[in-house]
Design an enzyme around this catalytic site. Structure first.
Site: not given
Ligand code: GRF
Length: 225
Positions: A13-14, A65, A92-93, A109, A145, A174
């Protein structure tokens, strides 16, 4: 034209908020690719439908990794991005990966860092009884983070909240601050001095500081406590 690569692992969604903001605000940059650590991620199909290169690199197919991160970096670098956004990227990178993209790599985050790094931030927020929660966009460093903070948005924790309600209130923010922070990065407007980020130029945001505080009056959707 600058280019951006977005890394996801799930619903994305972001990622969608970033793609939509870039189109609506006519950014002088393009989303060159969306890459997922899980080939079945819902966000990949959405990106593909919009003509964005979308690729899944299954992290389970790599023995270490380091090997996965090397394959991921190779895929990212084909797009020569100016910025890379971790958007719900659940990996984790490795230090080599983080070093390679230093200054170009942002993460979102779901807490007001440095509080609650790691998973289950909304549950922890409720368990601690904090009154203000939120989200943070930061430069990625070796510590999970953790890294210079670009933008934060705060929301109240309301009586009767459960994890889902709180997560939804934070997620809405976000979607507002991540596109904005990425745009600043792509416009070359972020200066990091001694670990502190300054947004240069006019109209940095309402406060000029990368801070967004959402008070009761602009939280009508949640109603008064
Ligand atoms: C979000 O809450 C982001 O902050 C966290 O993981 C979630 C990802 O959501 N790191 P989406 O896949 O962007 O919907």
């Amino acid at each position: 034209m600058k280019s951006l690569v977005i890394l996801i692992s799930g619903r994305g969604s972001n990622m969608r908020a970033i793609v939509e903001a870039a189109a609506a605000e006519r950014w002088p940059s393009r989303v060159a690719a969306v890459i997922s650590s899980l080939p079945g991620a819902a966000g990949l199909a959405w990106a593909r439908e919009r003509g964005i290169a979308a690729e899944g690199i299954d992290h389970r197919a790599y023995a270490s990794r380091e090997q996965f991160d090397a394959a991921l970096a190779e895929c990212i670098d084909r797009h020569a991005p100016d910025a890379i956004a971790l958007a719900g990227f659940m990996r984790i990178l490795t230090p080599a990966f983080v070093a390679h993209y230093e200054g170009r790599l942002l993460n979102i985050h779901p807490s007001l860092l440095p509080a609650f790094p790691g998973l289950h931030t909304h549950r922890l927020a409720l368990e601690h009884g904090i009154k203000i929660h939120g989200c943070t966009v930061h430069f990625v460093t070796l510590r999970l983070d953790h890294g210079p903070i670009v933008a934060q948005a705060a929301v109240p924790v309301l009586p009767g909240d459960n994890e889902d309600a709180l997560a939804a209130r934070v997620l809405e923010q976000e979607h507002r601050i991540y596109p904005r922070a990425l745009r600043w990065l792509l416009e070359g407007r972020l200066v990091v001095e001694k670990g502190v980020v300054r947004v240069t130029g006019e109209d940095a945001d309402e406060s000029g500081s990368g801070m967004h505080v959402f008070t009761q009056s602009n939280l009508s959707a949640s109603g008064p406590p």
